[in-house]
Write an enzyme that holds these catalytic residues in place. Structure first.
Site, short mmCIF file in Angstrom:
data_model
loop_
_atom_site.label_atom_id
_atom_site.label_comp_id
_atom_site.label_asym_id
_atom_site.label_seq_id
_atom_site.Cartn_x
_atom_site.Cartn_y
_atom_site.Cartn_z
N ASN A 19 0.81 -1.22 0.00
CA ASN A 19 0.00 0.00 0.00
C ASN A 19 0.85 1.27 0.00
O ASN A 19 0.40 2.30 -0.51
CB ASN A 19 -0.93 0.00 1.22
CG ASN A 19 -1.61 1.34 1.43
OD1 ASN A 19 -2.51 1.71 0.70
ND2 ASN A 19 -1.15 2.07 2.45
N SER A 45 -4.17 2.12 -8.58
CA SER A 45 -4.93 3.37 -8.66
C SER A 45 -5.66 3.41 -9.99
O SER A 45 -5.21 2.80 -10.98
CB SER A 45 -3.99 4.57 -8.57
OG SER A 45 -4.67 5.79 -8.85
N TYR A 83 3.44 9.07 -11.23
CA TYR A 83 2.46 8.30 -10.47
C TYR A 83 1.70 7.36 -11.40
O TYR A 83 1.53 6.17 -11.10
CB TYR A 83 1.49 9.26 -9.77
CG TYR A 83 0.55 8.59 -8.81
CD1 TYR A 83 1.00 8.12 -7.59
CD2 TYR A 83 -0.81 8.43 -9.11
CE1 TYR A 83 0.14 7.51 -6.69
CE2 TYR A 83 -1.67 7.82 -8.23
CZ TYR A 83 -1.20 7.36 -7.02
OH TYR A 83 -2.06 6.75 -6.13
N ALA A 104 2.62 6.17 -14.32
CA ALA A 104 3.50 5.13 -14.85
C ALA A 104 3.76 4.04 -13.82
O ALA A 104 3.75 2.85 -14.15
CB ALA A 104 4.82 5.76 -15.31
N LYS A 110 1.90 3.23 -11.15
CA LYS A 110 0.70 2.46 -10.82
C LYS A 110 0.31 1.52 -11.96
O LYS A 110 -0.13 0.39 -11.71
CB LYS A 110 -0.46 3.40 -10.48
CG LYS A 110 -0.27 4.14 -9.16
CD LYS A 110 -0.11 3.18 -7.98
CE LYS A 110 -0.03 3.89 -6.65
NZ LYS A 110 0.12 2.98 -5.51
N ILE A 158 -10.68 8.69 -2.78
CA ILE A 158 -10.99 8.20 -1.44
C ILE A 158 -10.72 9.31 -0.44
O ILE A 158 -9.75 10.07 -0.58
CB ILE A 158 -10.15 6.95 -1.09
CG1 ILE A 158 -10.30 5.88 -2.19
CG2 ILE A 158 -10.57 6.38 0.27
CD1 ILE A 158 -11.70 5.37 -2.41
#
Length: 244
Positions: free
Chosen positions: A77, A128, A141, A143, A145, A174
């Site tokens: 996570n 994500s 981010y 790339a 994920k 979220i």
């Protein structure tokens, strides 16, 4: 329901937001929970680890095996997000995003495999919707994920024969501190909060406990025939076309 009684779970980035909700869900169902992050964590058995350091992954797994003797569930996570366009992002910053968001999960899985093979364990990666689409200024981010989603499938294919399952959850918007801080940085935070729900067919943003419930399902024996999947949990946002 105590689906995880007698099992040991590791949740990286478990001292806040989605990670803490996942750790709390596992603990509520009987698991012995370890978390790993850069700062000390008191609610669970915390391991201090900086996942920008490649050594942190193996040290974290060794620490847990020394204390618990087994590992049944690994949840990757921990992550980071840096806003910059490609021209303005340095190679050093790009590499750090890769190390934290993609290389660290790879190294954690690599170190955990012998123990997950023994326990017929489960891996859940937190990807994500930005591994499926993109927001502005999120090149690194997005790339990383997308890479994590690909790694999820590869691990599932290579290690299904070992009794190990690997799935990913791709959350949308979220209600976490990270997202709330982003809203507060807007010129008109109240207007942004009022409008953000309208991009979701369900009419609201998501809650950390909803992601935790999905992660728990994917880690549990009842999902034993599910592996190599990316589960989008975004209130229908990715399914919604823009108006013509």
């Amino acid at each position: 329901m105590m689906r995880f009684e007698g099992k040991v779970a590791l949740v990286t980035g478990g001292n806040g937001g989605i990670g803490k909700a996942i750790a709390q869900r596992f603990a509520s169902e009987g698991a012995r929970v370890f978390t790993a992050q850069r700062s000390a964590e008191d609610e669970f058995e915390g391991v201090v680890a900086d996942f920008s350091d490649p050594k942190a992954a193996e040290d974290t797994i060794s620490n847990i095996i020394t204390k618990a003797g087994r590992l049944d569930i690994l949840v990757n996570n921990a992550g980071m997000m840096q806003e910059a366009n490609i021209e303005d992002m340095s190679l050093e910053d790009w590499d750090r995003n890769l190390r934290v968001n993609l290389t660290a999960p790879f190294l954690l899985i690599k170190a955990a495999l012998p123990y997950l093979r023994e326990s017929k364990g489960s891996i859940v990666n937190i990807g994500s919707i930005e591994g499926l689409g993109a927001n502005p200024l999120h090149a690194a981010y997005c790339a990383t994920k997308a890479g994590l989603h690909g790694l999820t499938r590869a691990v599932a294919i290579d290690h299904g024969k070992d009794g190990i399952r690997c799935n990913a959850v791709a959350p949308g918007w979220i209600d976490t501190k990270l997202n709330n801080d982003f809203i507060d940085s807007m010129p008109d935070p109240d207007a942004f909060r009022q409008d953000i729900g309208t991009i979701h067919p369900i009419g609201r943003t998501g809650q950390t406990k909803e992601i935790a419930a999905l992660v728990a399902f994917l880690a549990a024996e009842e999902s034993g025939f599910i592996t190599g999947q990316i589960y989008t949990a975004d209130g229908g946002r990715m399914a919604k076309l823009s108006l013509p």
